[in-house]
Motif scaffolding. Structure first.
Motif, short mmCIF file in Angstrom:
data_model
loop_
_atom_site.label_atom_id
_atom_site.label_comp_id
_atom_site.label_asym_id
_atom_site.label_seq_id
_atom_site.Cartn_x
_atom_site.Cartn_y
_atom_site.Cartn_z
N LEU A 25 14.34 2.62 -11.46
CA LEU A 25 13.62 2.56 -10.19
C LEU A 25 13.74 3.88 -9.42
N THR A 26 14.88 4.55 -9.55
CA THR A 26 15.04 5.85 -8.90
C THR A 26 14.07 6.86 -9.49
N ARG A 27 13.88 6.80 -10.79
CA ARG A 27 12.89 7.69 -11.42
C ARG A 27 11.50 7.45 -10.83
N MET A 28 11.14 6.18 -10.58
CA MET A 28 9.83 5.86 -10.03
C MET A 28 9.70 6.27 -8.58
N LEU A 29 10.75 5.96 -7.77
CA LEU A 29 10.66 6.09 -6.32
C LEU A 29 11.26 7.37 -5.76
N GLU A 36 18.00 0.86 -5.05
CA GLU A 36 19.04 -0.17 -5.05
C GLU A 36 18.58 -1.42 -4.31
N ASP A 37 17.87 -1.24 -3.19
CA ASP A 37 17.38 -2.38 -2.42
C ASP A 37 16.42 -3.23 -3.26
N ILE A 38 15.53 -2.57 -3.98
CA ILE A 38 14.55 -3.30 -4.78
C ILE A 38 15.23 -3.97 -5.97
N ALA A 39 16.22 -3.32 -6.55
CA ALA A 39 16.98 -3.96 -7.63
C ALA A 39 17.65 -5.23 -7.14
N HIS A 40 18.21 -5.18 -5.93
CA HIS A 40 18.84 -6.37 -5.36
C HIS A 40 17.81 -7.45 -5.05
N ASP A 41 16.59 -7.04 -4.67
CA ASP A 41 15.52 -8.03 -4.48
C ASP A 41 15.27 -8.79 -5.77
N MET A 64 13.96 -6.22 -15.09
CA MET A 64 13.26 -4.94 -15.04
C MET A 64 11.80 -5.15 -14.66
N THR A 65 11.16 -6.15 -15.27
CA THR A 65 9.76 -6.43 -14.96
C THR A 65 9.60 -6.80 -13.49
N THR A 66 10.47 -7.68 -13.02
CA THR A 66 10.41 -8.12 -11.62
C THR A 66 10.64 -6.96 -10.67
N ALA A 67 11.63 -6.14 -10.96
CA ALA A 67 11.95 -5.01 -10.09
C ALA A 67 10.81 -4.00 -10.05
N LYS A 68 10.19 -3.72 -11.17
CA LYS A 68 9.11 -2.74 -11.20
C LYS A 68 7.87 -3.26 -10.48
N ARG A 69 7.65 -4.57 -10.55
CA ARG A 69 6.56 -5.13 -9.76
C ARG A 69 6.81 -4.91 -8.27
N ARG A 70 8.05 -5.17 -7.85
CA ARG A 70 8.39 -4.98 -6.45
C ARG A 70 8.26 -3.51 -6.06
N ALA A 71 8.64 -2.63 -6.97
CA ALA A 71 8.55 -1.19 -6.68
C ALA A 71 7.10 -0.77 -6.49
N ASP A 73 4.66 -2.72 -5.54
CA ASP A 73 4.23 -3.30 -4.25
C ASP A 73 4.69 -2.43 -3.09
N PHE A 74 5.93 -1.94 -3.20
CA PHE A 74 6.47 -1.07 -2.15
C PHE A 74 5.65 0.22 -2.04
N MET A 75 5.30 0.79 -3.19
CA MET A 75 4.53 2.03 -3.18
C MET A 75 3.14 1.81 -2.62
N ARG A 76 2.58 0.63 -2.89
CA ARG A 76 1.26 0.31 -2.31
C ARG A 76 1.36 0.21 -0.79
N ARG A 77 2.40 -0.51 -0.33
CA ARG A 77 2.53 -0.75 1.11
C ARG A 77 2.75 0.55 1.86
N THR A 78 3.55 1.41 1.31
CA THR A 78 3.90 2.64 2.01
C THR A 78 2.95 3.79 1.66
N LYS A 79 2.03 3.54 0.77
CA LYS A 79 1.10 4.58 0.31
C LYS A 79 1.87 5.81 -0.15
N LEU A 80 2.97 5.51 -0.90
CA LEU A 80 3.87 6.58 -1.33
C LEU A 80 3.32 7.25 -2.59
#
Length: 417
Positions: A25-29, A36-41, A64-71, A73-80
């Motif tokens: 997730l760090t590589r992605m974000l 770490e927050d998304i992994a805990h989610d 991993m699948t669940t965490a990457k989906r959340r990641a 979603d986070f990138m969409r929300r923040t337009k990162l």
């Protein structure tokens, strides 16, 4: 499976998989705190769903699948990094577990090493690096880390939060550096990898004495480093130390998972391939360095045990001399405690006890359970069983590992008979 059993199993899976999740997730974000927050989610979702649907056949891939989906979603929300998001989503199908399986076996291996170099950046203090390592790579809670540091849990929590903020503010890159930057960070990386190995070799807390996968991961990362910096003496010393210690893993517990002390282990169970690899790495370290560094010296101590056909044939005089040398290059109260054990084996328990008693006034060892444990062992050898029982009971009250507590209480009971 009962709810408590499912939660216990989920916790064990989390400890095995969390570092890989956070690294990927760090590589992605490019933000270890958010990762770490998304992994805990993902862990929270697992705790909610697995009691209903059962634990998946491949729980690591599910997380991993669940965490990457959340990641995503986070990138969409923040337009990162919209462009980067497009590249990522075009490059992988986040909703197919077989693709995640491939990721687990492939590039994610490098992600862990990048994460270590990131968290070992000189913008962080040594204490911050160690706390962050125990949190991200070893999966320890802030309470467990606080007990290891013998300081307040709130202090550790603040230290970790500040470290993650610093990495974000300084925009520390998620990469393995090169040139002088690589050299400058090596000693910190060695420390972190060995810390990771030690947590697997003797778990801080929980129901298991060992976490073998953590040992394997640390050893794998060490081997990668020998390819990256092949002319560094200490990297071979570190790998040698881990290879030889890992050779004993099968003998460190009995079939019921109970700890077996070094001198009582069945040496036929020691992995001879790992021992040969460790001795070869030690030889490379000795050829590259004019003097042995801390890891090579510890590896030489481990080699003394590995080369002794039986416990009785161990060269304790050489081990005591090596600890003397180690105390000269890396002085610490824990090294002194280990030296006391070696001296007691070489010259008699009373000599070792004298050193241990001097260490009793050391503030950093005040809550260190191995100090009363070692003292109890020496008192047994001197026939002072009542005092020994008290020491073993004190040591048992300090450890958070169930298996270790059980061993120490059994030793206390043996003093009664």
């Amino acid at each position: 499976m009962r709810l408590t059993d499912t939660h216990r199993t989920t916790d064990a899976i989390w400890r095995m998989e969390s570092a890989k999740l956070i690294a990927s997730l760090t590589r992605m974000l490019r933000d270890v705190g958010t990762a770490e927050d998304i992994a805990h989610d993902a862990l929270v979702i697992a705790l909610e769903r697995w009691p209903e649907i059962g634990i998946p056949e491949n729980p690591g891939a599910w997380l991993m699948t669940t965490a990457k989906r959340r990641a995503v979603d986070f990138m969409r929300r923040t337009k990162l990094h919209d462009q980067k998001y497009g590249e990522i989503t075009r490059g992988m199908d986040l909703y197919r577990e077989e693709d995640v399986d491939h990721a687990l076996d492939g590039e994610i291996d490098d992600d862990l090493l990048r994460l270590i170099f990131m968290t070992c950046h000189p913008v962080l203090s040594q204490d911050a690096r160690v706390a962050l390592t125990l949190r991200l790579l070893c999966g320890l809670t802030t309470d467990e880390i606080a007990r290891s540091f013998l300081i307040a849990e709130s202090t550790i929590a603040q230290r970790i939060v500040r470290a993650k903020r610093t990495l974000r503010a300084k925009k520390v890159p998620f990469e393995v550096p090169t040139g002088e930057a690589l050299k400058d960070r090596l000693s910190a990386v060695f420390e972190v990898i060995y810390l990771m190995f030690n947590e697997g070799y003797s778990a801080t807390s929980g129901n298991d004495w060992l976490r073998p996968l953590l040992c394997q991961e640390a050893l794998r990362l060490g081997r990668i480093l020998t390819e990256i910096v092949p002319h560094e003496s200490e990297v071979h010393g570190l790998v040698s130390l881990m290879e030889i210690q890992a050779s004993r893993l099968r003998a460190r517990v009995n079939p019921k998972g109970k700890p077996v002390r070094l001198l009582e282990q069945n040496r036929a169970q020691w992995d001879q391939l790992l021992i040969r690899r460790g001795l070869a790495a030690l030889e490379r370290s000795q050829k590259l360095g004019s003097t042995l560094g801390p890891y090579a010296l510890q590896a030489a101590i481990s080699a003394c045990h590995a080369e002794a056909p039986t416990a009785a044939e161990t060269d304790w005089i050489r081990i005591a001399a090596l600890y003397e040398a180690l105390a000269g290059v890396a002085p610490s109260p824990i090294i002194e405690l280990n030296r006391a054990v070696a001296i007691s084996m070489a010259f008699g328990a009373s000599f070792g006890l004298q050193i241990v008693d001097e260490l009793s006034a050391e503030p950093s060892l005040k809550g260190y359970h191995l100090l009363p444990s070692v003292r109890g062992d020496l008192l047994v050898k001197l026939g002072r069983f009542d005092e020994a029982r008290t020491e073993f009971e004190r040591a048992a009250s300090m450890t958070r590992n169930y298996r270790e507590k059980e061993l120490l209480l059994n030793r206390a009971n043996e003093c009664n008979s």
